[in-house]
Design a protein around this motif. Structure first.
Motif, mmCIF file in Angstrom:
data_model
loop_
_atom_site.group_PDB
_atom_site.id
_atom_site.type_symbol
_atom_site.label_atom_id
_atom_site.label_comp_id
_atom_site.label_asym_id
_atom_site.label_seq_id
_atom_site.Cartn_x
_atom_site.Cartn_y
_atom_site.Cartn_z
ATOM 1 N N GLN A 1 0.837 -1.306 -0.114
ATOM 2 C CA GLN A 1 -0.206 0.069 -0.149
ATOM 3 C C GLN A 1 0.963 1.099 -0.143
ATOM 4 O O GLN A 1 0.451 2.207 -0.646
ATOM 5 N N LYS A 2 2.092 1.293 0.745
ATOM 6 C CA LYS A 2 2.665 2.468 0.597
ATOM 7 C C LYS A 2 3.570 2.650 -0.482
ATOM 8 O O LYS A 2 3.703 3.727 -1.084
ATOM 9 N N TRP A 3 4.065 1.443 -1.312
ATOM 10 C CA TRP A 3 4.613 1.587 -2.422
ATOM 11 C C TRP A 3 3.509 2.330 -3.361
ATOM 12 O O TRP A 3 3.867 3.153 -4.479
ATOM 13 N N GLU A 4 2.263 1.746 -3.726
ATOM 14 C CA GLU A 4 1.399 2.431 -4.211
ATOM 15 C C GLU A 4 1.138 3.751 -4.041
ATOM 16 O O GLU A 4 0.980 4.611 -5.151
ATOM 17 N N GLU A 5 1.104 4.131 -2.833
ATOM 18 C CA GLU A 5 1.196 5.845 -2.526
ATOM 19 C C GLU A 5 2.068 6.416 -3.093
ATOM 20 O O GLU A 5 1.848 7.333 -3.685
ATOM 21 N N ARG A 6 3.347 5.707 -2.873
ATOM 22 C CA ARG A 6 4.665 6.606 -3.357
ATOM 23 C C ARG A 6 4.495 6.766 -4.946
ATOM 24 O O ARG A 6 4.761 7.704 -5.432
ATOM 25 N N ILE A 7 3.888 5.718 -5.768
ATOM 26 C CA ILE A 7 3.982 5.733 -6.917
ATOM 27 C C ILE A 7 2.900 6.865 -7.421
ATOM 28 O O ILE A 7 2.994 7.536 -8.364
ATOM 29 N N ASN A 8 1.996 6.834 -6.734
ATOM 30 C CA ASN A 8 0.380 7.675 -7.247
ATOM 31 C C ASN A 8 0.914 9.219 -6.791
ATOM 32 O O ASN A 8 0.460 9.962 -7.486
ATOM 33 N N LYS A 9 1.421 9.446 -5.419
ATOM 34 C CA LYS A 9 1.668 10.726 -5.140
ATOM 35 C C LYS A 9 2.775 11.365 -5.494
ATOM 36 O O LYS A 9 2.914 12.518 -5.626
ATOM 37 N N PHE A 10 4.016 10.583 -5.647
ATOM 38 C CA PHE A 10 5.197 11.378 -5.791
ATOM 39 C C PHE A 10 5.678 11.110 -7.388
ATOM 40 O O PHE A 10 4.979 10.541 -8.065
ATOM 41 N N TYR A 11 6.892 11.915 -7.675
ATOM 42 C CA TYR A 11 7.401 11.783 -8.841
ATOM 43 C C TYR A 11 8.434 10.610 -9.024
ATOM 44 O O TYR A 11 9.383 10.677 -8.340
ATOM 45 N N PHE A 12 7.911 9.292 -9.457
ATOM 46 C CA PHE A 12 8.409 8.250 -9.139
ATOM 47 C C PHE A 12 8.982 7.591 -10.654
ATOM 48 O O PHE A 12 8.147 7.392 -11.444
#
Ligand SMILES: CC(C)(COP(=O)(O)OP(=O)(O)OC[C@H]1O[C@@H](n2cnc3c(N)ncnc32)[C@H](O)[C@@H]1OP(=O)(O)O)[C@@H](O)C(=O)NCCC(=O)NCCS
Length: 155
Positions: A48-59
């Motif tokens: 869930q945390k990785w999903e959030e990082r991909i959705n919210k940040f410039y990844f």
């Protein structure tokens, strides 16, 4: 080696988390204890945390022959929060490529400074790219203390 950089999608999560777990275990283990490595690498399981990082940040992910060999992400505009290279592709210039694009993005968004929290392992890399150490700190992750460095660079 032909390296392509693109933005990550949630379909990349299995490859990203495997890379993260393997790199922490194989590379960061030079500078951190077994217990620290266990706690740190367990972060791979928090999908869930990785999903959030991909959705919210410039990844970003770096790929060669359809294999992800590195990733990096920028949080809140100018906080360079993650940079990991595949354990079998260290010292091929992959992190340098990712860093250049991350820095360009922060610059294009109008920031004059970029900051990061970096591991003991990654400090020589950041120093090589003209980051200055602001301070050495102890960071607590899931109850475990990790020594690392806050670094910054004027863009
Ligand atoms: C730090 C890290 C991202 C660097 O990735 P990389 O793709 O191997 O780095 P590059 O090949 O672009 O390195 C560029 C230059 O940085 C310097 N550098 C990189 N790693 C270094 C190291 N371990 N020791 C000394 N200098 C280093 C070198 O000058 C290198 O150039 P060279 O290989 O021609 O001598 C990678 O080692 C890694 O994944 N480390 C573990 C994860 C980690 O700690 N990430 C930071 C999280 S906070």
């Amino acid at each position: 080696m032909d390296i392509e950089i693109r933005q990550a999608t949630i379909e990349d999560i299995p490859e990203i988390t495997t890379l993260f777990r393997d790199t922490v275990r194989a590379v960061n283990s030079q500078h951190y204890s077994d217990k620290q490595i266990q706690t740190w690498s367990a972060g791979a399981n928090d999908t869930q945390k990785w999903e959030e990082r991909i959705n919210k940040f410039y990844f970003l992910v770096a790929e060669t022959n359809d294999t992800i060999v590195g990733f990096a992400y920028l949080k809140n505009g100018n906080y360079f929060d993650g940079l990991f290279v595949h354990k079998n592709f260290q010292r091929h210039g992959i992190a340098s490529k990712l860093l250049r694009i991350i820095e360009s993005k922060a610059m294009m968004d109008g920031y004059e400074e970029i900051k990061s929290d970096v591991s003991i392992t990654a400090l020589p890399f950041f120093e090589n790219h003209y980051y200055d150490v602001i301070k050495k700190q102890k960071k607590v992750i899931k109850g475990m203390t990790f020594e690392n460095y806050i670094v910054s660079k004027t863009l």
